[in-house]
Structure formats: structure tokens, C-alpha cells
Scaffold this motif. Structure first.
Motif, PDB file in Angstrom:
ATOM      1  N   GLU A 166       0.827  -1.211   0.000  1.00  0.00           N
ATOM      2  CA  GLU A 166       0.000   0.000   0.000  1.00  0.00           C
ATOM      3  C   GLU A 166       0.863   1.264   0.000  1.00  0.00           C
ATOM      4  OE1 GLU A 166      -3.168   0.272  -0.319  1.00  0.00           O
ATOM      5  OE2 GLU A 166      -3.806  -1.811  -0.120  1.00  0.00           O
ATOM      6  N   ILE A 167       1.914   1.259   0.785  1.00  0.00           N
ATOM      7  CA  ILE A 167       2.816   2.427   0.828  1.00  0.00           C
ATOM      8  C   ILE A 167       3.511   2.610  -0.515  1.00  0.00           C
ATOM      9  CG2 ILE A 167       4.868   3.412   1.908  1.00  0.00           C
ATOM     10  CD1 ILE A 167       2.414   3.464   3.711  1.00  0.00           C
ATOM     11  N   ALA A 168       3.994   1.514  -1.091  1.00  0.00           N
ATOM     12  CA  ALA A 168       4.712   1.589  -2.369  1.00  0.00           C
ATOM     13  C   ALA A 168       3.812   2.104  -3.475  1.00  0.00           C
ATOM     14  CB  ALA A 168       5.272   0.217  -2.727  1.00  0.00           C
ATOM     15  N   ALA A 169       2.546   1.701  -3.467  1.00  0.00           N
ATOM     16  CA  ALA A 169       1.618   2.162  -4.508  1.00  0.00           C
ATOM     17  C   ALA A 169       1.442   3.668  -4.467  1.00  0.00           C
ATOM     18  CB  ALA A 169       0.267   1.465  -4.334  1.00  0.00           C
ATOM     19  N   ARG A 170       1.629   4.261  -3.297  1.00  0.00           N
ATOM     20  CA  ARG A 170       1.440   5.703  -3.147  1.00  0.00           C
ATOM     21  C   ARG A 170       2.742   6.493  -3.307  1.00  0.00           C
ATOM     22  NH1 ARG A 170      -2.349   2.846  -0.770  1.00  0.00           N
ATOM     23  NH2 ARG A 170      -4.468   3.710  -0.545  1.00  0.00           N
ATOM     24  N   THR A 171       3.871   5.919  -2.889  1.00  0.00           N
ATOM     25  CA  THR A 171       5.135   6.650  -3.040  1.00  0.00           C
ATOM     26  C   THR A 171       5.568   6.721  -4.495  1.00  0.00           C
ATOM     27  OG1 THR A 171       6.455   4.628  -2.658  1.00  0.00           O
ATOM     28  CG2 THR A 171       5.942   6.011  -0.731  1.00  0.00           C
ATOM     29  N   ARG A 172       5.202   5.720  -5.292  1.00  0.00           N
ATOM     30  CA  ARG A 172       5.735   5.648  -6.651  1.00  0.00           C
ATOM     31  C   ARG A 172       5.188   6.748  -7.574  1.00  0.00           C
ATOM     32  NH1 ARG A 172       6.257   1.151  -8.747  1.00  0.00           N
ATOM     33  NH2 ARG A 172       5.682  -0.293  -7.067  1.00  0.00           N
ATOM     34  N   VAL A 173       4.180   7.474  -7.139  1.00  0.00           N
ATOM     35  CA  VAL A 173       3.644   8.557  -7.976  1.00  0.00           C
ATOM     36  C   VAL A 173       4.273   9.908  -7.628  1.00  0.00           C
ATOM     37  CG1 VAL A 173       1.464   7.326  -8.234  1.00  0.00           C
ATOM     38  CG2 VAL A 173       1.697   9.027  -6.418  1.00  0.00           C
ATOM     39  N   HIS A 174       5.127   9.955  -6.625  1.00  0.00           N
ATOM     40  CA  HIS A 174       5.735  11.203  -6.185  1.00  0.00           C
ATOM     41  C   HIS A 174       7.196  11.285  -6.644  1.00  0.00           C
ATOM     42  CE1 HIS A 174       2.546  12.440  -3.302  1.00  0.00           C
ATOM     43  NE2 HIS A 174       2.362  11.132  -3.163  1.00  0.00           N
ATOM     44  N   PRO A 175       7.638  12.436  -7.126  1.00  0.00           N
ATOM     45  CA  PRO A 175       9.087  12.633  -7.330  1.00  0.00           C
ATOM     46  C   PRO A 175       9.819  12.448  -5.998  1.00  0.00           C
ATOM     47  CG  PRO A 175       7.842  14.360  -8.420  1.00  0.00           C
ATOM     48  CD  PRO A 175       6.860  13.613  -7.567  1.00  0.00           C
ATOM     49  N   ARG A 176      10.912  11.739  -6.045  1.00  0.00           N
ATOM     50  CA  ARG A 176      11.609  11.359  -4.811  1.00  0.00           C
ATOM     51  C   ARG A 176      11.960  12.525  -3.910  1.00  0.00           C
ATOM     52  NH1 ARG A 176      17.534   9.523  -5.686  1.00  0.00           N
ATOM     53  NH2 ARG A 176      17.658  11.799  -5.896  1.00  0.00           N
ATOM     54  N   ASP A 177      12.657  13.515  -4.443  1.00  0.00           N
ATOM     55  CA  ASP A 177      13.144  14.600  -3.596  1.00  0.00           C
ATOM     56  C   ASP A 177      12.003  15.454  -3.051  1.00  0.00           C
ATOM     57  OD1 ASP A 177      15.621  13.588  -4.131  1.00  0.00           O
ATOM     58  OD2 ASP A 177      16.191  15.149  -5.560  1.00  0.00           O
ATOM     59  N   GLU A 178      10.928  15.601  -3.847  1.00  0.00           N
ATOM     60  CA  GLU A 178       9.769  16.336  -3.350  1.00  0.00           C
ATOM     61  C   GLU A 178       9.118  15.600  -2.184  1.00  0.00           C
ATOM     62  OE1 GLU A 178       7.000  17.286  -6.402  1.00  0.00           O
ATOM     63  OE2 GLU A 178       8.487  18.306  -7.677  1.00  0.00           O
ATOM     64  N   LEU A 179       9.028  14.274  -2.297  1.00  0.00           N
ATOM     65  CA  LEU A 179       8.428  13.487  -1.223  1.00  0.00           C
ATOM     66  C   LEU A 179       9.309  13.499   0.023  1.00  0.00           C
ATOM     67  CD1 LEU A 179       6.157  11.720  -0.241  1.00  0.00           C
ATOM     68  CD2 LEU A 179       7.289   9.745  -1.300  1.00  0.00           C
ATOM     69  N   VAL A 180      10.607  13.428  -0.171  1.00  0.00           N
ATOM     70  CA  VAL A 180      11.518  13.517   0.973  1.00  0.00           C
ATOM     71  C   VAL A 180      11.292  14.824   1.722  1.00  0.00           C
ATOM     72  CG1 VAL A 180      13.939  13.804   1.651  1.00  0.00           C
ATOM     73  CG2 VAL A 180      13.305  11.991   0.062  1.00  0.00           C
ATOM     74  N   ALA A 181      11.238  15.926   1.002  1.00  0.00           N
ATOM     75  CA  ALA A 181      11.031  17.236   1.632  1.00  0.00           C
ATOM     76  C   ALA A 181       9.687  17.285   2.340  1.00  0.00           C
ATOM     77  CB  ALA A 181      11.140  18.342   0.581  1.00  0.00           C
ATOM     78  N   LYS A 182       8.676  16.718   1.717  1.00  0.00           N
ATOM     79  CA  LYS A 182       7.331  16.723   2.296  1.00  0.00           C
ATOM     80  C   LYS A 182       7.290  15.954   3.607  1.00  0.00           C
ATOM     81  CE  LYS A 182       2.572  16.079   0.627  1.00  0.00           C
ATOM     82  NZ  LYS A 182       1.753  15.570  -0.517  1.00  0.00           N
TER      83      LYS A 182
END
Length: 402
Positions: free
Chosen positions: A295-311
């Protein structure tokens, strides 16, 4: 300029490959006079690993430059009695002797601790070997992968239902080298208080085993044999590496509490997960970890990595990018770190190498480029031992200095 803490300390360094050179590079950066005793007849294997400019040579290896800074090099043919005596003269003027040869090699050259303590009673000698100096396997030849395996690390590294794995790179050599610095300085402190030197017998495998206390204590206290669990953790979920948008982009996430999990769900736009009985509480998340990770992977894969890290970091969550080496070098925080230093080398010019991963407020570290084989032979013999130019010429002619 502040006095460096190890100024006046000298190291007779017979170390090669990774662990001991890493340790003595740190001692050299702290001000010690490290004299690397080696020979062109049987050079350090690392001298011929990956020339970073595409050219292989005994003085060109980028890896060698990275871990052999801040020292001098004298080239001795230790198979000859005269070279052995020169080595002993250096040791008479030294505080430390370091080596990581196969057990018995130093004795072969009459340079074992029992030989050296007769000429320098307060000498501190460190021998680093895969399995120590004693026991039925003490004479074994070993490298990092075999040391990891013997220490038990490979058994708990990897994924469930897969085979044992090492952890990559040249670990544990550098972790062991860091420990060597600590042990040598502890022995130096003891000598300064008591006047007594000592012999340090370091087993690399034993040191690696001390770095996995969870597995050791679980067995000693509970009789349980820990198995490999990949990136998971027994007390955190989710805990692992998850895909991000783009080609081979990944983010590492570690969630310790239910409150943190709720913040993660909010950031991923999955508020329903935070109240789902299968995930709301830590014990439930651990019990349903495979579904949780999907479930987590299905949601992280739509985000740019560095933007998600910052978020995620903005919400106080533990998250970070999984960097490749080029990405790490481009990271502005790392690239501006005092850890990276530019050093000049007599043959290849300027190289950027890693230094100590710490900033001292009152110590000016001393970084010097790695030496060519025997680059300082004449200097050491003349300035430290008082040899004349004619004596040095004779020793070179006799192949004592090679």
C-alpha cells in the motif's frame, strides 16, 4: 594555529589493503608522523585498483589515494637483514607499530612484538587479522566478505527465504579501521599514564560480531536465532525502501510511532489507512507488514523522490533519498562538507579524497596526498636515521631499498 593532538607521535606502519591504512590516515590527519614501510617488490594490492583517470599504475590508484593520505613512504626489502635493521631503527623512534599481515609474517622478518619490545620496551603494536593471533584458524587468509561471513553478519543480512548476503563495498574494513584508531589512542593514553606499552591483538571478525548486538543478545537471552528480514525492523513499520517516480528512484522511510504513521498517511493522501484496523497500531502494522508495504509503495511511486523527501521531513518524519554515488557527490550539503579535501600528488596532480567525517572547532587537520612507493626513502633515512648519501646509494645498489 592550534597544535594537532598527535604531533610528536610517530607510526611505523606496515599496514596494507584497507583497515590499517584507513586507521593510520586518520592518525596522520591528527598530526602523527606516519611512515609507511612497503616495497616495490610486493606492493600493496590497492595500489593497482581502479586508476580514477583510466590509467593503472602503482602510484595512480584513486582508491589508494583515498585511504593513504597524510603519510610518508619508505621502500624496504624486508627479506634482507639490513632492511630489517632499518625497520627496527624506525621503530626505536616510534610510538606505534601497525600491521595486518597474515599471522607469522612479522616474525619471519624478526619484527614480531617479542622482537620489538626488546629494543623499544614501551612500543605499542597493533596487529589486525581476520581471526586474531591464536586458535586453529588464526593463520587463515581473509578479506571483508569472508570476515563478514565468519562473524555471523551474512546470516542476518538479506531477504527472508533467500541466501545469506554481504552488505556491499569493502565493509567491514573501514569500520574496523575506525576501531583501530580508538584502540591505539586508548593504549597511548595508558602508556602516558604508566610508561608501559602493549600488544593489541585485533580480530576483525570479533569486531564485526560486536556490531550486531541484537542478534547476539537475542540468542544469549532468548535462545532465538535471528533470521534475515531485509529492510524491515521488528519495532517499526513501515521501515524500508520504497519506489518513487522516475527510473530507479527510491526513498527510505522509517516510522516508529502511530502518530508518525498518521502523518505519513496524510502526506501520501491516504487518510483511511491511518484508521484502518490493519494498520492503525504498530502491532497490527507488523502483523500485516507485506500488505502495508504494498500500500505504501503504490502511493510513493507517484511522487518525485526529492519532493516526497522534503514533504515527509517537513512533518518531522525520518525519510531520505536513496542516492547513487554521483547523486551523493552532487548533493549540496555533502559537496560543501569539510570531509572532501583536495590533495596534491606528485604524479597525478590534484585529487579529491575523503578526509575525517568530523569538524573540529579547535584542531586544524593535516591532509597530505598519498605517497608514491618509496617517495620519502631518502628523507627518512637522512633526517630521521642520519644516513649519508653514500650509504643510501650503497643500500639502493644492494637492493635493500626497493
Amino acid at each position: 594555529m592550534a597544535t594537532r593532538p598527535l604531533e610528536g607521535i610517530r607510526v611505523a606502519d606496515f599496514g596494507w589493503i584497507y583497515a590499517v591504512p584507513h586507521a593510520t590516515a586518520w592518525l596522520g590527519a591528527l598530526g602523527a608522523d606516519v611512515i609507511r614501510i612497503e616495497t616495490s617488490g610486493a606492493p600493496d594490492l590497492v595500489r593497482f585498483l581502479t586508476g580514477t583517470d583510466g590509467s593503472i599504475g602503482a602510484n595512480r590508484s584513486g582508491i589508494f589515494h583515498a585511504i593513504n593520505s597524510s603519510r610518508r613512504s619508505i621502500a624496504l626489502n624486508l627479506a634482507t637483514p639490513e632492511a630489517q635493521e632499518i625497520a627496527r631503527e624506525i621503530i626505536r623512534r616510534s610510538d606505534f607499530v601497525t600491521e595486518n599481515f597474515t599471522v607469522g609474517n612479522m616474525a619471519k622478518y624478526n619484527l614480531a612484538y617479542d622482537d620489538l619490545v626488546k629494543i623499544k620496551p614501551d612500543i605499542i603494536m597493533l596487529s589486525g587479522t581476520p581471526l586474531g593471533q591464536d586458535g586453529p584458524l588464526a593463520g587463515s587468509v581473509g578479506f571483508g566478505p569472508t570476515t563478514q561471513a565468519f562473524a555471523g553478519l551474512c546470516h542476518i543480512t538479506g531477504y527472508p527465504d533467500s541466501f545469506p548476503c554481504g552488505i556491499g563495498g569493502t565493509w567491514p574494513d573501514f569500520a574496523v579501521g575506525t576501531g583501530m584508531v580508538f584502540f591505539l589512542l586508548a593504549a597511548l593514553h595508558y602508556r602516558d599514564r604508566t610508561g608501559e606499552g602493549q600488544y593489541l591483538d585485533l580480530s576483525m571478525a570479533e569486531m564485526v560480531t560486536t556490531m550486531m548486538p541484537e542478534a547476539m543478545m537475542d540468542f544469549l537471552m532468548n535462545g532465538r536465532d535471528q533470521a534475515a528480514i531485509g529492510n524491515r525492523d521488528e519495532s517499526m513499520a513501515p521501515h524500508g525502501v520504497f519506489p518513487a517516480a522516475g527510473d530507479d528512484k527510491w526513498i527510505a522511510i522509517a516510522i516508529a510511532t502511530d502518530d508518525e504513521f498518521a502523518k505519513l498517511c496524510e502526506a501520501l493522501g491516504a487518510l483511511s489507512m491511518a484508521s484502518d484496523p490493519k494498520f492503525a497500531r504498530l502491532f497490527a502494522r507488523l502483523a500485516n507488514v507485506e500488505e502495508l508495504e504494498r500500500e505504501i509503495a503504490a502511493r510513493t511511486r507517484v511522487h518525485p523522490r526529492d519532493e516526497l523527501v522534503a514533504k515527509l521531513r517537513a512533518r518531522g518524519l525520518a525519510a531520505g533519498p536513496v542516492y547513487s554515488t554521483p547523486e551523493l557527490m552532487k548533493d549540496p550539503v555533502f559537496s560543501r562538507s569539510s570531509m572532501l579535501v583536495k590533495l596534491k600528488h606528485s604524479e597525478v596532480g590534484e585529487r579529491v579524497v575523503p578526509g575525517l567525517p568530523v569538524g573540529f572547532g579547535a584542531i586544524d587537520l593535516e591532509y597530505r596526498g598519498a605517497p608514491m612507493i618509496g617517495e620519502h626513502t631518502d628523507e627518512v633515512l637522512t633526517e630521521l636515521l642520519g644516513y649519508s648519501a653514500s650509504e643510501i646509494a650503497r643500500l639502493k645498489e644492494a637492493k635493500v631499498l626497493i
